[in-house]
Scaffold this motif. Structure first.
Motif, PDB file in Angstrom:
ATOM      1  N   GLY A  85     -10.473   2.312   0.457  1.00  0.00           N
ATOM      2  CA  GLY A  85     -10.646   3.448  -0.435  1.00  0.00           C
ATOM      3  C   GLY A  85      -9.572   4.507  -0.247  1.00  0.00           C
ATOM      4  N   LEU A  86      -9.298   4.843   1.016  1.00  0.00           N
ATOM      5  CA  LEU A  86      -8.250   5.823   1.301  1.00  0.00           C
ATOM      6  C   LEU A  86      -6.886   5.319   0.838  1.00  0.00           C
ATOM      7  CD1 LEU A  86      -8.883   7.496   4.787  1.00  0.00           C
ATOM      8  CD2 LEU A  86      -8.353   8.636   2.631  1.00  0.00           C
ATOM      9  N   GLY A  87      -6.649   4.022   1.031  1.00  0.00           N
ATOM     10  CA  GLY A  87      -5.392   3.439   0.576  1.00  0.00           C
ATOM     11  C   GLY A  87      -5.216   3.580  -0.919  1.00  0.00           C
ATOM     12  N   LEU A  88      -6.305   3.387  -1.686  1.00  0.00           N
ATOM     13  CA  LEU A  88      -6.238   3.549  -3.140  1.00  0.00           C
ATOM     14  C   LEU A  88      -5.980   5.015  -3.514  1.00  0.00           C
ATOM     15  CD1 LEU A  88      -9.183   1.249  -4.328  1.00  0.00           C
ATOM     16  CD2 LEU A  88      -6.738   0.822  -4.562  1.00  0.00           C
ATOM     17  N   VAL A  89      -6.624   5.925  -2.788  1.00  0.00           N
ATOM     18  CA  VAL A  89      -6.401   7.350  -3.058  1.00  0.00           C
ATOM     19  C   VAL A  89      -4.942   7.717  -2.801  1.00  0.00           C
ATOM     20  CG1 VAL A  89      -6.949   9.700  -2.289  1.00  0.00           C
ATOM     21  CG2 VAL A  89      -8.782   8.034  -2.609  1.00  0.00           C
ATOM     22  N   TYR A  90      -4.386   7.208  -1.699  1.00  0.00           N
ATOM     23  CA  TYR A  90      -2.978   7.473  -1.397  1.00  0.00           C
ATOM     24  C   TYR A  90      -2.058   6.825  -2.430  1.00  0.00           C
ATOM     25  CZ  TYR A  90      -4.593   9.106   3.181  1.00  0.00           C
ATOM     26  OH  TYR A  90      -5.223   9.788   4.185  1.00  0.00           O
ATOM     27  N   ARG A  91      -2.440   5.642  -2.925  1.00  0.00           N
ATOM     28  CA  ARG A  91      -1.674   4.995  -3.985  1.00  0.00           C
ATOM     29  C   ARG A  91      -1.647   5.865  -5.238  1.00  0.00           C
ATOM     30  NH1 ARG A  91       1.650   0.308  -3.999  1.00  0.00           N
ATOM     31  NH2 ARG A  91       1.030  -0.995  -2.253  1.00  0.00           N
ATOM     32  N   GLY A  92      -2.738   6.604  -5.444  1.00  0.00           N
ATOM     33  CA  GLY A  92      -2.814   7.506  -6.575  1.00  0.00           C
ATOM     34  C   GLY A  92      -2.189   8.864  -6.293  1.00  0.00           C
ATOM     35  N   ARG A  93      -1.447   8.943  -5.178  1.00  0.00           N
ATOM     36  CA  ARG A  93      -0.741  10.163  -4.785  1.00  0.00           C
ATOM     37  C   ARG A  93      -1.700  11.345  -4.633  1.00  0.00           C
ATOM     38  NH1 ARG A  93       4.343  10.364  -8.922  1.00  0.00           N
ATOM     39  NH2 ARG A  93       2.681  10.237 -10.439  1.00  0.00           N
ATOM     40  N   GLY A  94      -2.923  11.031  -4.139  1.00  0.00           N
ATOM     41  CA  GLY A  94      -3.926  12.064  -3.964  1.00  0.00           C
ATOM     42  C   GLY A  94      -4.375  12.178  -2.528  1.00  0.00           C
TER      43      GLY A  94
END
Length: 296
Positions: free
Chosen positions: A134-143
């Protein structure tokens, strides 16, 4: 001319700062926040695993005072978000706003889901995988999901410590508190969960790459270069180097290949120069022609 046209740098499919990119980033942040909340309620909360961050603190507050974790996370995220806007700037605060609001909301909405396991080891492994993904996806979204990440940025700015060290220190405080509020065993499980989370974030950020980079030192660089270009069909880079013992100028060949191409590369080099010195190491991520496309 055809080869030249094919080698021209292509524009990204999704413009870096266009509205479509912003939509994709938002979807990543939403999906990542939901996955984090679901993993938290399925694995961490029912097994009292406080693996750092505001989510870890909310586990401790729930065990100590009985306050629902979503409320604790909101109470912590809102002042930290305001502090981020004030001390780190508007841009950082905006990037953290969506995740800071969504994560506690999803924690609240998924609070009645039933845990699939009461085994704390399984919970910290699978919970760590879910939180990390989940955190990886958030970071992928530059968030960002805000919380302790904001506090770590503030500590870094005013202390001069590295960001990673600030995160470790803050998570260490949470886990040490878990040892006192819950038990030492629970804290040890939290450390395992924290480790798993970090590894999964790396995998999401860097990808599951099996690419290798090889450095070849030989007195027969030209025939080796020809063999790699023509037989292996891979590009390479020539690096100018100097022998540490002899002081002689040497050419080092650097070539990036896939895992399956390593045996063939070694065979080609050995057929040209059996005395060549070859160093092969892992490349976490390779972006560019012939490998993974560059993504924003």
């Amino acid at each position: 001319m055809a080869n030249t046209a094919n080698r021209r740098r292509k524009e990204p499919v999704i413009p870096i700062n266009g509205p479509i990119r912003q939509l994709v980033d938002t979807l990543f942040i939403i999906a990542g926040s939901f996955l984090m909340a679901l993993s938290f309620n399925l694995f961490f909360l029912p097994n009292q695993i406080a693996s750092g961050g505001t989510s870890g603190l909310s586990v401790l507050v729930e065990a100590w005072l009985g306050i629902q974790p979503a409320y604790t996370q909101w109470m912590l995220n809102i002042p930290l978000l305001a502090l981020g806007f004030l001390l780190l700037g508007k841009e950082y605060g905006i990037r953290s706003l969506l995740g800071s609001v969504l994560l506690p909301m999803f924690v609240y909405l998924t609070q009645d889901f039933t845990t699939p396991t009461s085994n704390p080891l399984l919970a910290c492994i699978y919970g760590g995988i879910g939180i990390g993904a989940g955190l990886g996806l958030v970071y992928r979204g530059r968030g960002s999901t805000g919380g302790m990440a904001i506090l770590a940025q503030i500590v870094q700015k005013y202390s001069g410590l590295t960001f990673s060290l600030c995160v470790v220190l803050l998570d260490g405080i949470v886990i040490s508190t878990a040892a006192m509020v819950l038990s030492l065993e629970k804290a040890l499980f939290a450390l395992i969960a924290l480790y798993v989370t970090g590894k999964v974030i790396d995998a999401i950020e860097l990808g599951f790459s099996f690419t290798k980079v090889a450095y070849i030192i030989s007195e027969h660089t030209e025939p080796i270069t020809k063999a790699i270009l023509e037989d292996l069909d891979r590009g390479l880079t020539k690096l100018n180097a100097e022998g540490g013992y002899t002081g002689e100028n040497r050419t080092v060949l650097m070539v990036v290949v896939g895992q399956s191409e390593i045996p063939r590369l070694k065979t080609l080099v050995q057929s040209v120069d059996p005395n060549a010195f070859v160093i092969i190491s892992n490349a976490h991520e390779v972006l560019g022609e012939g490998f993974q496309k560059i993504k924003a």
